[in-house]
Design an enzyme around this catalytic site. Structure first.
Site, PDB file in Angstrom:
ATOM      1  N   HIS A 182       0.853  -1.199   0.000  1.00 23.89           N
ATOM      2  CA  HIS A 182       0.000   0.000   0.000  1.00 23.89           C
ATOM      3  C   HIS A 182       0.881   1.238   0.000  1.00 23.89           C
ATOM      4  O   HIS A 182       2.072   1.150   0.291  1.00 23.89           O
ATOM      5  CB  HIS A 182      -0.874  -0.001   1.259  1.00 23.89           C
ATOM      6  CG  HIS A 182      -0.048   0.001   2.515  1.00 23.89           C
ATOM      7  ND1 HIS A 182       0.334  -1.170   3.149  1.00 23.89           N
ATOM      8  CD2 HIS A 182       0.523   1.008   3.207  1.00 23.89           C
ATOM      9  CE1 HIS A 182       1.093  -0.867   4.188  1.00 23.89           C
ATOM     10  NE2 HIS A 182       1.237   0.452   4.254  1.00 23.89           N
ATOM     11  N   HIS A 185       5.092   6.192  -1.992  1.00 26.74           N
ATOM     12  CA  HIS A 185       5.820   4.953  -2.301  1.00 26.74           C
ATOM     13  C   HIS A 185       5.046   3.770  -1.757  1.00 26.74           C
ATOM     14  O   HIS A 185       4.239   3.924  -0.835  1.00 26.74           O
ATOM     15  CB  HIS A 185       7.215   4.985  -1.661  1.00 26.74           C
ATOM     16  CG  HIS A 185       7.167   4.984  -0.159  1.00 26.74           C
ATOM     17  ND1 HIS A 185       6.979   6.145   0.573  1.00 26.74           N
ATOM     18  CD2 HIS A 185       7.228   3.986   0.753  1.00 26.74           C
ATOM     19  CE1 HIS A 185       6.949   5.850   1.856  1.00 26.74           C
ATOM     20  NE2 HIS A 185       7.088   4.528   2.001  1.00 26.74           N
TER      21      HIS A 185
END
Ligand code: 3AM
Length: 188
Positions: A39, A129
């Site tokens: 995630h 990220h």
């Protein structure tokens, strides 16, 4: 409840990334994040007291609704703090200019929402990220970063964010187990 707010890619995107990395996992001594747990963290909340939860959920809902859904794809990669002495290997998000703005504002909105709900969030710069692996000790991961740079996953539309509970040590091999508590829609 230990929790964070994140953008969770759809299963197809996560599976595609997993397939891309799968054949290469035999090499190296990285601790890979399970595909279904990958995630992009928008805000790490830490411990959320029960009494703050309702207010937090309401404010996060409003923060999400202020932002417009945007197209994206998992693409490219990098390492923190850097590829030569990495602790974290990550995959990136491909974004158009509008999407980058929406994502930045979404992260800022989440942090503000949490702070207003009495859940203090640190103000470190948001760097989108998706952590795919962690190292046991600072490690040269340049080859992994070069490989991730060749990756571009299927396109999808980021249309919601999730409040995720993280239960320490309850997952496979003592890793945290993640559970989506609530999702919040962006404006279509
Ligand atoms: O999204 P990434 O992988 O960069 O490392 C945890 C993870 O970061 C981070 O929150 C994200 C939740 O998936 N995290 C864990 N403990 C933290 C802490 N005390 C933390 N971030 C800040 N402070």
């Amino acid at each position: 409840m230990r929790a964070f707010v994140a953008l969770v890619p759809p299963v197809e995107a996560l599976e595609d990334l997993d397939t891309f990395l799968e054949v290469r996992r035999e090499v190296g001594d990285l601790r890979w994040v399970q595909a279904d747990q990958v995630h992009a963290t928008l805000a790490f909340l830490g411990d959320v007291p029960d009494r703050r939860l309702d207010d937090l959920v309401e404010r996060l809902g409003r923060a999400a609704a202020k932002r417009t859904a945007f197209p994206t794809a998992i693409a490219g990669g990098g390492a923190f703090p850097d590829a030569a002495r990495a602790r974290v290997v990550w995959a990136g998000l491909q974004l158009e200019e509008d999407g980058r703005t929406e994502l930045d504002r979404l992260a800022t909105g989440c942090r503000a929402a949490a702070n207003r709900a009495g859940v203090p969030v640190d103000g470190t710069r948001f760097r989108p990220h998706l952590t795919v692996a962690r190292t046991r000790a600072p490690h040269d991961v340049s080859a992994w970063v070069r490989l991730l740079d060749t990756y571009r996953g299927p396109a999808w539309v980021a249309e919601e964010m999730a409040l995720v509970a993280s239960y320490l040590g309850e997952g496979a091999r003592g890793r945290p187990r993640h559970q989506v508590v609530e999702t919040f829609a962006l404006t279509p």
